[in-house]
Motif scaffolding. Structure first.
Motif, short mmCIF file in Angstrom:
data_model
loop_
_atom_site.label_atom_id
_atom_site.label_comp_id
_atom_site.label_asym_id
_atom_site.label_seq_id
_atom_site.Cartn_x
_atom_site.Cartn_y
_atom_site.Cartn_z
N LYS A 208 0.84 -1.21 0.00
CA LYS A 208 0.00 0.00 0.00
C LYS A 208 0.87 1.26 0.00
N GLY A 209 0.23 2.42 -0.20
CA GLY A 209 0.94 3.69 -0.26
C GLY A 209 1.15 4.09 -1.71
N GLN A 210 1.90 5.17 -1.94
CA GLN A 210 2.06 5.73 -3.29
C GLN A 210 3.15 5.03 -4.11
N LEU A 211 4.11 4.41 -3.45
CA LEU A 211 5.35 4.03 -4.13
C LEU A 211 5.44 2.54 -4.46
N ALA A 212 6.29 2.23 -5.42
CA ALA A 212 6.66 0.83 -5.69
C ALA A 212 7.60 0.35 -4.59
N ALA A 213 7.75 -0.96 -4.48
CA ALA A 213 8.73 -1.54 -3.54
C ALA A 213 9.68 -2.40 -4.35
N ARG A 214 10.79 -2.82 -3.72
CA ARG A 214 11.81 -3.58 -4.45
C ARG A 214 11.99 -4.94 -3.79
N VAL A 215 11.87 -5.98 -4.61
CA VAL A 215 11.97 -7.35 -4.11
C VAL A 215 13.33 -7.94 -4.47
N PHE A 216 13.99 -8.50 -3.47
CA PHE A 216 15.30 -9.14 -3.66
C PHE A 216 15.17 -10.62 -3.30
N LYS A 217 15.59 -11.46 -4.25
CA LYS A 217 15.63 -12.90 -3.97
C LYS A 217 17.04 -13.41 -4.26
N GLN A 218 17.42 -14.45 -3.54
CA GLN A 218 18.75 -15.03 -3.73
C GLN A 218 18.96 -15.46 -5.19
N ASN A 219 20.10 -15.10 -5.74
CA ASN A 219 20.48 -15.50 -7.11
C ASN A 219 19.52 -15.02 -8.19
N GLN A 220 18.78 -13.96 -7.91
CA GLN A 220 17.88 -13.40 -8.94
C GLN A 220 18.08 -11.89 -9.00
N ALA A 221 17.77 -11.31 -10.16
CA ALA A 221 17.83 -9.86 -10.28
C ALA A 221 16.71 -9.24 -9.45
N ALA A 222 16.97 -8.07 -8.86
CA ALA A 222 15.94 -7.38 -8.07
C ALA A 222 14.81 -6.96 -8.99
N GLU A 223 13.63 -6.83 -8.40
CA GLU A 223 12.41 -6.56 -9.16
C GLU A 223 11.59 -5.46 -8.47
N GLU A 224 11.02 -4.56 -9.26
CA GLU A 224 10.12 -3.55 -8.69
C GLU A 224 8.69 -4.09 -8.71
N ILE A 225 7.96 -3.86 -7.62
CA ILE A 225 6.54 -4.22 -7.65
C ILE A 225 5.70 -2.97 -7.35
N GLU A 226 4.61 -2.85 -8.07
CA GLU A 226 3.76 -1.66 -7.96
C GLU A 226 2.90 -1.71 -6.71
N THR A 227 2.52 -0.53 -6.23
CA THR A 227 1.60 -0.47 -5.10
C THR A 227 0.29 -1.16 -5.47
N GLY A 228 -0.31 -1.82 -4.52
CA GLY A 228 -1.54 -2.58 -4.77
C GLY A 228 -1.28 -4.04 -5.07
N THR A 229 -0.01 -4.39 -5.29
CA THR A 229 0.31 -5.78 -5.63
C THR A 229 0.09 -6.71 -4.43
N ASP A 230 -0.47 -7.87 -4.73
CA ASP A 230 -0.63 -8.93 -3.73
C ASP A 230 0.69 -9.71 -3.69
N ILE A 231 1.40 -9.66 -2.54
CA ILE A 231 2.69 -10.36 -2.46
C ILE A 231 2.62 -11.54 -1.49
N SER A 232 1.43 -12.09 -1.35
CA SER A 232 1.23 -13.22 -0.43
C SER A 232 2.12 -14.41 -0.79
N ASN A 233 2.51 -14.49 -2.06
CA ASN A 233 3.32 -15.64 -2.48
C ASN A 233 4.83 -15.43 -2.37
N LEU A 234 5.22 -14.25 -1.85
CA LEU A 234 6.66 -13.99 -1.67
C LEU A 234 7.18 -14.79 -0.49
N LYS A 235 7.94 -15.83 -0.76
CA LYS A 235 8.50 -16.63 0.34
C LYS A 235 9.66 -17.44 -0.15
#
Lengths: 235, 235
Positions: A208-235
């Motif tokens: 939530k909020g105005q901004l995108a967030a940044r997702v970092f996973k091991q051995n993967q390039a970082a990714e931007e996710i937009e506000t409103g995104t459901d990230i329940s599967n981030l694990k």
């Protein structure tokens, strides 16, 4: 059913303490007359009393009373009985050391898992992750463990800061530090920019909020996710 | 008699690895054919081998060979027998965890106290202080203690960064974090800017390089000290 707000910061630039979140908090804590404040992180080393007064001033604006956990003899019981809980920011190291010392890690985890509405800002948000190992804070005290509440299945980097491309400073960027974390750990990390928060409803986690967030996973390039995104599967 | 160079950074902006220090290192290690490199801090998670190769390339310019501590079966003996020692930067948490795990804290302290010339950069400098509690690094691994070598009677903040007065970021400044350290600890802290280093000769400690440094003491206002200042009495 979990009901949590996990905010990157308590305060956005040019605005009062918690001000940007108050409309959200009015809904979040709508069934609470009084919430329990955990002031352990003590930003700039201020006292538990002073910090609780600051939190109370902000919550007074939405007609919610605030009581500090240090005012109770039995901290675990205070957590168990709370209508709502707010853990403020400051030093993550001091906060985590105090949670262990006061023996409330389990009580806090259980209360929030059982549905007590919870708000975390900054260090109070970092502890919602699996470990405090992606904090930005200095290790000013030695906690007995880096393990935290695990209310979400990943780690947070609060106050996430993009690299300053003009900088001549050679110290590591935030992204470099998170990549170093992934040289030793496989927990995903969410870089939450100031003004962003996560809303957790049961197992559902929404940015939530105005901004995108940044997702970092091991051995993967970082990714931007937009506000409103459901990230329940981030694990 | 101690003979130590404690540098804020290995690299200044726009220059090669260790380049700005090479004239000084040529004198510092003048009696060494080979120095022992401690690559444990692994910046960005690079391997011990790769990091040692980088250090060797820099020291080749002043005709000094470099051997990595990981190439020896007995790390403590390697430290004891070394003609000179260099500990590189990276993660202070990983470095300190490895120093404890490989059981070389005592060997390293004794060798340097007995006069083996030592160079530290960044994390390799932070460990010269009384504790690693004023590092800027993320706690990506959990060391058994924050106590470090105590070769100088205070703590260091490497890559010291002045507050950006234009910033709208609400995360703590470096100075705020060091003040928080002093809410719980009374060890003085030296904020060493990039391009500065300390030269330790026996009990004498002199600030070198072009820049001033910033001294933080518990319950006192921070102070700037000019390059060339004798800070042997900072304790």
């Amino acid at each position: 059913m979990k009901n949590i707000i996990i905010a990157s910061t308590s305060t956005v630039h040019g605005s009062d303490y918690l001000e940007y979140l108050l409309p959200e908090l009015k809904i979040h804590f709508r069934n609470c007359k009084t919430i329990l404040f955990i002031p352990y992180a003590r930003p700039s080393g201020i006292s538990h009393e002073e910090y609780t007064t600051n939190a109370a001033s902000a919550f007074a604006k939405i007609n919610i009373a605030v009581k500090g956990i240090h005012e109770y003899d039995d901290a675990a019981l205070a957590v168990k009985n709370a209508e709502g809980i707010f853990t403020g920011g400051g030093s993550t190291f001091v906060l985590v050391a105090q949670l262990y010392q006061n023996n409330i890690i389990t009580a806090l985890t259980e209360a929030v898992k059982n549905g007590t509405p919870y708000l975390g800002t900054s260090a109070g948000s970092v502890i919602c992750g699996l470990s405090m190992q992606t904090t930005n804070d200095m290790p000013i005290v030695y906690p007995p463990s880096f393990k935290t509440l695990g209310l979400i299945p990943f780690n947070l980097n609060a106050h996430y800061l993009d690299p300053d491309l003009q900088s001549k400073h050679m110290g590591e960027t935030r992204e470099t530090r998170i990549k170093e974390f992934h040289a030793y750990n496989n927990i995903p990390v969410l870089g939450l920019r100031e003004g962003s928060w996560l809303k957790v409803d049961g197992d559902k986690i929404i940015l939530k909020g105005q901004l995108a967030a940044r997702v970092f996973k091991q051995n993967q390039a970082a990714e931007e996710i937009e506000t409103g995104t459901d990230i329940s599967n981030l694990k």
